[in-house]
Design an enzyme around this catalytic site. Structure first.
Site, PDB file in Angstrom:
ATOM      1  N   ASP A  31     -52.071 -30.451  48.338  1.00 14.85           N
ATOM      2  CA  ASP A  31     -52.416 -31.626  47.460  1.00 14.85           C
ATOM      3  C   ASP A  31     -51.781 -32.787  48.296  1.00 14.85           C
ATOM      4  O   ASP A  31     -50.555 -32.796  48.736  1.00 14.85           O
ATOM      5  CB  ASP A  31     -51.861 -31.388  46.088  1.00 14.85           C
ATOM      6  CG  ASP A  31     -52.566 -32.258  45.080  1.00 14.85           C
ATOM      7  OD1 ASP A  31     -53.476 -33.072  45.411  1.00 14.85           O
ATOM      8  OD2 ASP A  31     -51.947 -32.377  44.046  1.00 14.85           O
ATOM      9  N   GLY A  34     -55.019 -37.684  49.276  1.00 10.57           N
ATOM     10  CA  GLY A  34     -55.673 -39.060  48.783  1.00 10.57           C
ATOM     11  C   GLY A  34     -54.760 -40.288  49.048  1.00 10.57           C
ATOM     12  O   GLY A  34     -54.787 -41.252  49.159  1.00 10.57           O
ATOM     13  N   HIS A  48     -57.771 -36.751  54.083  1.00 12.96           N
ATOM     14  CA  HIS A  48     -58.122 -35.249  54.471  1.00 12.96           C
ATOM     15  C   HIS A  48     -58.392 -35.060  55.761  1.00 12.96           C
ATOM     16  O   HIS A  48     -58.144 -34.044  56.214  1.00 12.96           O
ATOM     17  CB  HIS A  48     -59.570 -35.146  53.659  1.00 12.96           C
ATOM     18  CG  HIS A  48     -59.680 -35.377  52.179  1.00 12.96           C
ATOM     19  ND1 HIS A  48     -58.787 -34.798  51.248  1.00 12.96           N
ATOM     20  CD2 HIS A  48     -60.554 -36.017  51.165  1.00 12.96           C
ATOM     21  CE1 HIS A  48     -59.070 -35.085  50.128  1.00 12.96           C
ATOM     22  NE2 HIS A  48     -59.876 -35.888  50.111  1.00 12.96           N
ATOM     23  N   SER A  76     -62.223 -26.719  45.915  1.00 13.42           N
ATOM     24  CA  SER A  76     -62.334 -26.044  44.552  1.00 13.42           C
ATOM     25  C   SER A  76     -63.912 -26.200  43.900  1.00 13.42           C
ATOM     26  O   SER A  76     -64.524 -27.183  44.313  1.00 13.42           O
ATOM     27  CB  SER A  76     -61.580 -26.538  43.770  1.00 13.42           C
ATOM     28  OG  SER A  76     -61.603 -27.695  42.891  1.00 13.42           O
ATOM     29  N   TRP A  80     -66.542 -30.571  43.249  1.00 12.44           N
ATOM     30  CA  TRP A  80     -67.703 -31.215  43.407  1.00 12.44           C
ATOM     31  C   TRP A  80     -67.902 -32.371  42.318  1.00 12.44           C
ATOM     32  O   TRP A  80     -68.956 -33.441  42.522  1.00 12.44           O
ATOM     33  CB  TRP A  80     -68.929 -30.331  42.827  1.00 12.44           C
ATOM     34  CG  TRP A  80     -69.003 -29.071  43.748  1.00 12.44           C
ATOM     35  CD1 TRP A  80     -68.523 -27.834  43.510  1.00 12.44           C
ATOM     36  CD2 TRP A  80     -69.750 -28.972  45.031  1.00 12.44           C
ATOM     37  NE1 TRP A  80     -69.193 -26.985  44.451  1.00 12.44           N
ATOM     38  CE2 TRP A  80     -69.649 -27.702  45.542  1.00 12.44           C
ATOM     39  CE3 TRP A  80     -70.531 -29.901  45.786  1.00 12.44           C
ATOM     40  CZ2 TRP A  80     -70.344 -27.117  46.583  1.00 12.44           C
ATOM     41  CZ3 TRP A  80     -71.106 -29.438  47.059  1.00 12.44           C
ATOM     42  CH2 TRP A  80     -71.068 -28.138  47.477  1.00 12.44           C
ATOM     43  N   LEU A 142     -52.328 -13.277  62.219  1.00  7.26           N
ATOM     44  CA  LEU A 142     -52.601 -13.897  61.112  1.00  7.26           C
ATOM     45  C   LEU A 142     -53.869 -13.904  60.492  1.00  7.26           C
ATOM     46  O   LEU A 142     -54.812 -14.228  61.345  1.00  7.26           O
ATOM     47  CB  LEU A 142     -51.759 -15.547  61.165  1.00  7.26           C
ATOM     48  CG  LEU A 142     -51.807 -16.389  59.919  1.00  7.26           C
ATOM     49  CD1 LEU A 142     -51.117 -15.630  58.865  1.00  7.26           C
ATOM     50  CD2 LEU A 142     -51.844 -17.858  60.184  1.00  7.26           C
ATOM     51  N   ARG A 199     -47.047 -25.504  46.547  1.00  5.36           N
ATOM     52  CA  ARG A 199     -47.888 -26.575  46.094  1.00  5.36           C
ATOM     53  C   ARG A 199     -47.284 -27.997  46.716  1.00  5.36           C
ATOM     54  O   ARG A 199     -45.988 -28.207  46.490  1.00  5.36           O
ATOM     55  CB  ARG A 199     -48.167 -26.727  44.824  1.00  5.36           C
ATOM     56  CG  ARG A 199     -49.150 -27.881  44.391  1.00  5.36           C
ATOM     57  CD  ARG A 199     -49.723 -28.067  43.107  1.00  5.36           C
ATOM     58  NE  ARG A 199     -50.756 -29.017  42.930  1.00  5.36           N
ATOM     59  CZ  ARG A 199     -51.812 -29.064  42.327  1.00  5.36           C
ATOM     60  NH1 ARG A 199     -52.040 -27.936  41.515  1.00  5.36           N
ATOM     61  NH2 ARG A 199     -52.519 -30.239  42.313  1.00  5.36           N
ATOM     62  N   LEU A 206     -51.411 -24.914  38.465  1.00  7.43           N
ATOM     63  CA  LEU A 206     -52.427 -23.971  39.460  1.00  7.43           C
ATOM     64  C   LEU A 206     -53.714 -24.548  39.584  1.00  7.43           C
ATOM     65  O   LEU A 206     -54.353 -23.868  40.631  1.00  7.43           O
ATOM     66  CB  LEU A 206     -52.342 -22.562  38.663  1.00  7.43           C
ATOM     67  CG  LEU A 206     -51.230 -21.689  38.873  1.00  7.43           C
ATOM     68  CD1 LEU A 206     -51.464 -20.430  38.110  1.00  7.43           C
ATOM     69  CD2 LEU A 206     -50.509 -21.461  40.122  1.00  7.43           C
ATOM     70  N   SER A 207     -54.271 -25.274  39.133  1.00  8.82           N
ATOM     71  CA  SER A 207     -55.433 -25.782  39.302  1.00  8.82           C
ATOM     72  C   SER A 207     -56.776 -24.868  39.640  1.00  8.82           C
ATOM     73  O   SER A 207     -57.447 -24.924  40.622  1.00  8.82           O
ATOM     74  CB  SER A 207     -55.509 -26.916  40.368  1.00  8.82           C
ATOM     75  OG  SER A 207     -54.503 -27.993  40.265  1.00  8.82           O
ATOM     76  N   GLU A 218     -43.986 -15.864  43.415  1.00 10.40           N
ATOM     77  CA  GLU A 218     -42.756 -17.079  43.512  1.00 10.40           C
ATOM     78  C   GLU A 218     -43.582 -18.225  43.793  1.00 10.40           C
ATOM     79  O   GLU A 218     -44.312 -18.217  44.761  1.00 10.40           O
ATOM     80  CB  GLU A 218     -41.724 -16.589  44.477  1.00 10.40           C
ATOM     81  CG  GLU A 218     -41.067 -15.372  44.251  1.00 10.40           C
ATOM     82  CD  GLU A 218     -40.192 -15.484  43.145  1.00 10.40           C
ATOM     83  OE1 GLU A 218     -39.742 -16.494  42.600  1.00 10.40           O
ATOM     84  OE2 GLU A 218     -40.252 -14.139  42.452  1.00 10.40           O
TER      85      GLU A 218
HETATM   86  C1  FPP Z   1     -56.346 -32.346  47.665  1.00 12.13           C
HETATM   87  O1  FPP Z   1     -55.911 -33.782  47.852  1.00 12.13           O
HETATM   88  C2  FPP Z   1     -56.881 -31.873  48.769  1.00 12.13           C
HETATM   89  C3  FPP Z   1     -58.335 -31.319  48.844  1.00 12.13           C
HETATM   90  C4  FPP Z   1     -59.088 -31.392  47.778  1.00 12.13           C
HETATM   91  C5  FPP Z   1     -58.927 -31.152  50.359  1.00 12.13           C
HETATM   92  C6  FPP Z   1     -57.960 -30.361  51.072  1.00 12.13           C
HETATM   93  C7  FPP Z   1     -58.554 -30.195  52.564  1.00 12.13           C
HETATM   94  C8  FPP Z   1     -57.721 -30.302  53.526  1.00 12.13           C
HETATM   95  C9  FPP Z   1     -56.290 -30.448  53.467  1.00 12.13           C
HETATM   96  C10 FPP Z   1     -58.603 -30.288  54.897  1.00 12.13           C
HETATM   97  C11 FPP Z   1     -58.431 -29.161  55.591  1.00 12.13           C
HETATM   98  C12 FPP Z   1     -59.515 -28.374  55.935  1.00 12.13           C
HETATM   99  C13 FPP Z   1     -59.926 -27.657  56.742  1.00 12.13           C
HETATM  100  C14 FPP Z   1     -61.224 -27.024  56.791  1.00 12.13           C
HETATM  101  C15 FPP Z   1     -58.943 -27.269  57.748  1.00 12.13           C
HETATM  102  P1  FPP Z   1     -56.082 -34.828  46.886  1.00 12.13           P
HETATM  103  O2  FPP Z   1     -57.320 -35.485  47.516  1.00 12.13           O
HETATM  104  O3  FPP Z   1     -56.370 -34.175  45.485  1.00 12.13           O
HETATM  105  O4  FPP Z   1     -54.915 -35.469  46.850  1.00 12.13           O
HETATM  106  P2  FPP Z   1     -54.488 -36.614  45.803  1.00 12.13           P
HETATM  107  O5  FPP Z   1     -53.821 -35.766  44.532  1.00 12.13           O
HETATM  108  O6  FPP Z   1     -53.473 -37.540  46.622  1.00 12.13           O
HETATM  109  O7  FPP Z   1     -55.653 -37.645  45.443  1.00 12.13           O
END
Ligand code: FPP
Length: 251
Positions: A31, A34, A48, A76, A80, A142, A199, A206-207, A218
């Site tokens: 997370d 953005g 991203h 998730s 969408w 892995l 997280r 947990l979203s 843990e």
């Molecule tokens: C949540 O941050 C992040 C996502 C919804 C996208 C996660 C994707 C990546 C880290 C890219 C990795 C992908 C691959 C296939 C390697 P947010 O946008 O909700 O952040 P915010 O809480 O700051 O708005």
């Protein structure tokens, strides 16, 4: 034991501290992408894109820690709802990631897998994943799981539907139904439950991630935003995990 961390790039020595009581499976809610971009006056999607280099860094750190499974919450079932341009960007990331890092994943013996309703993803995303899974199929290091179009409640509902079908078809009897049986109907069938959930980004929820599988996991939270998350914090999380006493409801 505290690992001496002075830089963002821990020395090889730091990894040697991590013997014993290692997590086999680590799950991560990545997370803060953005916010990372917005803090820099950039569009959210920049965060991203930056996040994919953290993915490869952390996958390699997991290899060094001899973690067996790393599961990353990538998209998730609720994502969408985001603006179409953001959704489109996230769903193009697997292809971009593999274009940049597949040789690196091969060199580190990493196998790519996915969990989630991947059949509802755009064709280009499915094709990138199919190719990566095929290319990395024989790697036995892995296992790197991308949770894509994943939702914990959806997963449980799907499992219930399959169980009911098997009960009706007499492939399953009610007496057989226990924790282990239910686990076999989930996307994570055959994998150990996560030992550690990380997280990033400061939120503590947990979203809808791995609701069944996290029953005894843990948790480790950090305010660090995903694009800034480094080996240093990853090792801190693992080290803290190693010091925790897991009782699984016992004493
Ligand atoms: C949540 O941050 C992040 C996502 C919804 C996208 C996660 C994707 C990546 C880290 C890219 C990795 C992908 C691959 C296939 C390697 P947010 O946008 O909700 O952040 P915010 O809480 O700051 O708005």
């Amino acid at each position: 034991m505290n690992i001496p961390f002075f830089t963002n790039k821990p020395s090889e020595e730091s990894f040697r501290y991590l013997e014993g009581n290692k997590p086999n499976h680590i799950a991560i809610i990545m997370d803060g992408n953005g916010r990372w971009a917005q803090k820099r006056g950039k569009a959210r999607v920049t965060g991203h894109k930056e996040g994919i280099s953290t993915v490869v860094k952390i996958a390699k750190a997991a290899v060094k820690c001899k973690v067996k499974v790393l599961t990353l919450y990538t998209f998730s079932t609720e994502n969408w709802k985001r603006p179409k341009t953001e959704v489109d960007t996230i769903l193009r990331l697997p292809k971009e990631f593999l274009h940049l890092y597949l040789p690196d994943l091969m060199a580190h013996n990493i196998r790519i897998e996915t969990i989630g309703e991947t059949e509802h993803l755009p064709a280009h995303t499915r094709e990138a994943i199919r190719y990566a899974m095929e290319r990395t199929r024989d790697n036995d290091g892995l296992q790197l799981n991308f949770a894509l179009n994943y939702g914990g409640r959806h997963e449980i509902i799907n499992a219930m539907k399959k169980m009911l079908a098997d009960l009706n078809g007499a492939n399953l009897s009610l007496d057989e139904l226990d924790d282990q049986q239910v686990s076999e109907y989930l996307y994570t069938a055959g994998m150990p439950d996560p030992d550690l959930l990380i997280r990033t980004g400061g939120e503590k929820r947990l979203s809808n991630f791995l609701l069944w599988q996290l029953a005894y996991t843990e948790f480790w939270f950090t305010d660090v935003l995903w694009p800034d998350f480094s080996e240093k914090e990853f090792l801190q999380a693992v080290e803290e995990y190693q010091q925790r006493k897991r009782r699984f409801g016992g004493l």
